[in-house]
Write a protein that holds these residues in place. Structure first.
Motif, mmCIF file in Angstrom:
data_model
loop_
_atom_site.group_PDB
_atom_site.id
_atom_site.type_symbol
_atom_site.label_atom_id
_atom_site.label_comp_id
_atom_site.label_asym_id
_atom_site.label_seq_id
_atom_site.Cartn_x
_atom_site.Cartn_y
_atom_site.Cartn_z
ATOM 1 N N GLY A 1 21.661 -3.125 0.152
ATOM 2 C CA GLY A 1 21.570 -2.131 -0.905
ATOM 3 C C GLY A 1 20.827 -0.881 -0.478
ATOM 4 N N VAL A 2 19.722 -1.055 0.237
ATOM 5 C CA VAL A 2 18.935 0.090 0.696
ATOM 6 C C VAL A 2 19.725 0.923 1.700
ATOM 7 C CG1 VAL A 2 16.879 0.768 2.007
ATOM 8 C CG2 VAL A 2 16.714 -0.979 0.232
ATOM 9 N N VAL A 3 20.433 0.270 2.616
ATOM 10 C CA VAL A 3 21.209 1.006 3.612
ATOM 11 C C VAL A 3 22.268 1.870 2.939
ATOM 12 C CG1 VAL A 3 22.869 0.749 5.499
ATOM 13 C CG2 VAL A 3 20.777 -0.614 5.494
ATOM 14 N N GLN A 4 22.987 1.294 1.972
ATOM 15 C CA GLN A 4 24.018 2.090 1.303
ATOM 16 C C GLN A 4 23.410 3.205 0.471
ATOM 17 O OE1 GLN A 4 27.650 0.342 0.206
ATOM 18 N NE2 GLN A 4 27.733 1.284 -1.812
ATOM 19 N N ALA A 5 22.319 2.896 -0.245
ATOM 20 C CA ALA A 5 21.668 3.932 -1.049
ATOM 21 C C ALA A 5 21.142 5.052 -0.157
ATOM 22 C CB ALA A 5 20.533 3.320 -1.866
ATOM 23 N N GLY A 6 20.566 4.691 0.993
ATOM 24 C CA GLY A 6 20.067 5.705 1.913
ATOM 25 C C GLY A 6 21.176 6.596 2.431
ATOM 26 N N LYS A 7 22.319 6.004 2.737
ATOM 27 C CA LYS A 7 23.454 6.801 3.212
ATOM 28 C C LYS A 7 23.996 7.720 2.128
ATOM 29 C CE LYS A 7 24.988 3.552 6.780
ATOM 30 N NZ LYS A 7 26.054 2.608 7.225
ATOM 31 N N ARG A 8 23.747 7.378 0.858
ATOM 32 C CA ARG A 8 24.170 8.238 -0.251
ATOM 33 C C ARG A 8 23.114 9.278 -0.606
ATOM 34 N NH1 ARG A 8 29.228 8.616 -0.980
ATOM 35 N NH2 ARG A 8 28.993 9.044 -3.211
ATOM 36 N N GLY A 9 22.030 9.322 0.171
ATOM 37 C CA GLY A 9 21.046 10.379 -0.007
ATOM 38 C C GLY A 9 19.927 10.073 -0.970
ATOM 39 N N MET A 10 19.747 8.824 -1.360
ATOM 40 C CA MET A 10 18.683 8.492 -2.308
ATOM 41 C C MET A 10 17.323 8.506 -1.622
ATOM 42 S SD MET A 10 20.223 5.540 -4.787
ATOM 43 C CE MET A 10 21.849 5.724 -5.543
ATOM 44 N N ASP A 11 16.282 8.774 -2.434
ATOM 45 C CA ASP A 11 14.927 8.770 -1.899
ATOM 46 C C ASP A 11 14.362 7.356 -1.929
ATOM 47 O OD1 ASP A 11 14.318 8.267 -4.556
ATOM 48 O OD2 ASP A 11 13.405 10.227 -4.938
ATOM 49 N N PHE A 12 13.064 7.241 -1.629
ATOM 50 C CA PHE A 12 12.440 5.923 -1.500
ATOM 51 C C PHE A 12 12.567 5.111 -2.781
ATOM 52 C CE2 PHE A 12 8.373 3.380 -1.642
ATOM 53 C CZ PHE A 12 8.794 2.413 -0.739
ATOM 54 N N LEU A 13 12.277 5.740 -3.938
ATOM 55 C CA LEU A 13 12.367 5.005 -5.195
ATOM 56 C C LEU A 13 13.810 4.584 -5.473
ATOM 57 C CD1 LEU A 13 11.118 3.905 -7.759
ATOM 58 C CD2 LEU A 13 11.423 6.172 -8.811
ATOM 59 N N GLY A 14 14.744 5.486 -5.245
ATOM 60 C CA GLY A 14 16.140 5.143 -5.468
ATOM 61 C C GLY A 14 16.582 3.986 -4.605
ATOM 62 N N CYS A 15 16.149 3.983 -3.344
ATOM 63 C CA CYS A 15 16.513 2.891 -2.436
ATOM 64 C C CYS A 15 15.878 1.573 -2.873
ATOM 65 C CB CYS A 15 16.093 3.231 -1.010
ATOM 66 S SG CYS A 15 17.102 4.507 -0.221
ATOM 67 N N LEU A 16 14.627 1.624 -3.349
ATOM 68 C CA LEU A 16 13.993 0.399 -3.843
ATOM 69 C C LEU A 16 14.759 -0.165 -5.030
ATOM 70 C CD1 LEU A 16 10.124 1.013 -3.806
ATOM 71 C CD2 LEU A 16 11.472 -0.420 -2.272
ATOM 72 N N ILE A 17 15.139 0.715 -5.955
ATOM 73 C CA ILE A 17 15.850 0.248 -7.150
ATOM 74 C C ILE A 17 17.194 -0.355 -6.780
ATOM 75 C CG2 ILE A 17 16.985 1.021 -9.269
ATOM 76 C CD1 ILE A 17 14.698 3.051 -9.586
ATOM 77 N N VAL A 18 17.957 0.355 -5.943
ATOM 78 C CA VAL A 18 19.276 -0.159 -5.568
ATOM 79 C C VAL A 18 19.149 -1.430 -4.743
ATOM 80 C CG1 VAL A 18 21.378 0.345 -4.255
ATOM 81 C CG2 VAL A 18 20.371 2.096 -5.721
ATOM 82 N N GLY A 19 18.150 -1.502 -3.859
ATOM 83 C CA GLY A 19 17.947 -2.718 -3.085
ATOM 84 C C GLY A 19 17.668 -3.917 -3.973
ATOM 85 N N CYS A 20 16.785 -3.742 -4.952
ATOM 86 C CA CYS A 20 16.455 -4.853 -5.853
ATOM 87 C C CYS A 20 17.637 -5.224 -6.737
ATOM 88 C CB CYS A 20 15.247 -4.485 -6.711
ATOM 89 S SG CYS A 20 13.686 -4.398 -5.800
ATOM 90 N N ILE A 21 18.380 -4.224 -7.186
ATOM 91 C CA ILE A 21 19.544 -4.502 -8.028
ATOM 92 C C ILE A 21 20.605 -5.263 -7.235
ATOM 93 C CG2 ILE A 21 21.545 -3.368 -9.091
ATOM 94 C CD1 ILE A 21 19.595 -1.323 -10.243
ATOM 95 N N THR A 22 20.805 -4.874 -5.988
ATOM 96 C CA THR A 22 21.786 -5.570 -5.156
ATOM 97 C C THR A 22 21.367 -7.019 -4.929
ATOM 98 O OG1 THR A 22 22.224 -3.479 -4.010
ATOM 99 C CG2 THR A 22 23.055 -5.487 -2.981
ATOM 100 N N ALA A 23 20.077 -7.231 -4.698
ATOM 101 C CA ALA A 23 19.580 -8.572 -4.404
ATOM 102 C C ALA A 23 19.602 -9.478 -5.624
ATOM 103 C CB ALA A 23 18.157 -8.482 -3.848
ATOM 104 N N MET A 24 19.285 -8.930 -6.795
ATOM 105 C CA MET A 24 19.109 -9.772 -7.983
ATOM 106 C C MET A 24 20.135 -9.523 -9.069
ATOM 107 S SD MET A 24 14.931 -9.713 -8.255
ATOM 108 C CE MET A 24 14.862 -7.923 -8.486
ATOM 109 N N GLY A 25 21.018 -8.549 -8.861
ATOM 110 C CA GLY A 25 21.949 -8.175 -9.927
ATOM 111 C C GLY A 25 22.941 -9.259 -10.277
ATOM 112 N N GLY A 26 23.457 -9.985 -9.273
ATOM 113 C CA GLY A 26 24.427 -11.033 -9.556
ATOM 114 C C GLY A 26 23.830 -12.150 -10.395
ATOM 115 N N GLY A 27 22.644 -12.611 -10.015
ATOM 116 C CA GLY A 27 21.982 -13.651 -10.789
ATOM 117 C C GLY A 27 21.568 -13.171 -12.165
ATOM 118 N N THR A 28 21.199 -11.889 -12.274
ATOM 119 C CA THR A 28 20.835 -11.329 -13.573
ATOM 120 C C THR A 28 22.044 -11.297 -14.497
ATOM 121 O OG1 THR A 28 19.106 -9.986 -12.547
ATOM 122 C CG2 THR A 28 19.859 -9.326 -14.733
ATOM 123 N N PHE A 29 23.194 -10.869 -13.971
ATOM 124 C CA PHE A 29 24.417 -10.843 -14.784
ATOM 125 C C PHE A 29 24.800 -12.256 -15.216
ATOM 126 C CE2 PHE A 29 29.004 -10.814 -15.432
ATOM 127 C CZ PHE A 29 29.156 -9.744 -16.293
#
Length: 307
Positions: free
Chosen positions: A94-122
């Protein structure tokens, strides 16, 4: 515009894909057949029960007399380890893709956590789990945050080091040879990540299907869906946040979610047959790894609409 470009790029990949239409249809039939077999096994066999160890009894990270955390190499402990490792890997992706899309540190943290836990959360939302699993077990949140932060600061340096490693000892290589060598090393790293990802989604589909059986009182179809949600929906949420087409929902991408569904079907069928816990855990994981290897090697894809 970026979204349109991504769809156009995907259409180009689809047009150049060599996986024949008949084979795509065969893969779709195999997916539906796996669901049918699992439902038949649940109907004619014993009611599949969610009797894998509950999270609070999984012993990979159990308190010890020294106040530390230990590891138990039983099937439940190994599954727990794969669950944690997969959580870290999904955060990295998640962080790698968010970083390639130009997100900053907070954006990468959010997308990384969502990618890791989003499936189980859904999955938890669908099944009505309260509280959400990462609030009940904050280990997952800690792992996601740590992996996301480490990826943001260290992954670009590691990737560059890995690709160029050893070039100082080969100063006479031509530019073409250097480019080829770097491409091979990049492909090797991608292959490793693909295997790691395949093992992770295999574990996730087992855990998701088991939670689906528990949350739906043994309903096999709900369990299959829950397994697929857990293994693949974090990637959908990641792609949505990154303004990208959801990779697993398009025919220009190699088979992914459909294979996790087959893994969940296998788990449900084996549960109905009341085989051992180890068999129920490791056979679906192994199947998903084999299928994913074939998918990224041979370009397995599902058929597209109207084709």
């Amino acid at each position: 515009d970026d979204l349109n470009d991504a769809f156009s790029e995907g259409a180009g990949v689809e047009a150049s894909a060599s996986f024949p239409q008949g084979s795509r249809v065969a893969l779709a039939v195999a997916m539906m057949l796996a669901v049918t077999v699992a439902l038949a096994a649940a109907h004619f066999g014993a009611t599949p029960l969610a009797d894998l160890p509950r999270p609070e009894t999984w012993v990979l990270m159990h308190p010890t007399s020294f106040g530390l955390r230990g590891c138990a190499l039983d099937p439940g402990g190994i599954l727990r380890f794969l669950d944690y490792a997969g959580t870290a890997l999904f955060a990295q992706a998640g962080v790698v893709q968010a970083g390639k899309r130009g997100m900053d540190f907070l954006g990468c943290l959010i997308v990384g956590c969502i990618t890791a836990m989003g499936g189980g959360t859904f999955r938890g939302f669908v099944l009505g789990e309260r509280p959400v699993f990462w609030a009940a077990e904050p280990d997952y949140l800690y792992i996601s945050l740590a992996a996301s932060a480490a990826t943001f600061f260290f992954w670009p340096k590691f990737e560059a080091w890995w690709i160029t490693r050893g070039e100082e000892s080969k100063p006479k290589l031509s530019s073409e040879e250097t480019t080829g060598r770097r491409r091979r090393r990049a492909d090797l790293l991608e292959e490793f990540l693909n295997y790691f990802d395949a093992i992770s989604i295999g574990a996730f589909c087992v855990i998701g299907a088991n939670n689906g059986l528990r949350g739906a009182n043994g309903n096999p179809l709900v369990a299959i869906a829950a397994g697929m949600f857990t293994a693949s929906f974090g990637g959908i949420i990641r792609d949505t946040f990154c303004a990208m087409p959801a990779r697993i929902l398009h025919s220009h991408s190699d088979a992914y979610a459909s294979l996790t569904m087959m893994g969940a079907c296998t788990y449900v069928a084996l549960s109905a047959l009341q085989v051992s816990v180890a068999t129920r855990i490791f056979v679906p994981i192994g199947l998903v790894v084999v299928l994913r290897k074939a998918a990224w090697t041979f370009g397995w894809r599902l058929p597209g609409y109207g084709r």
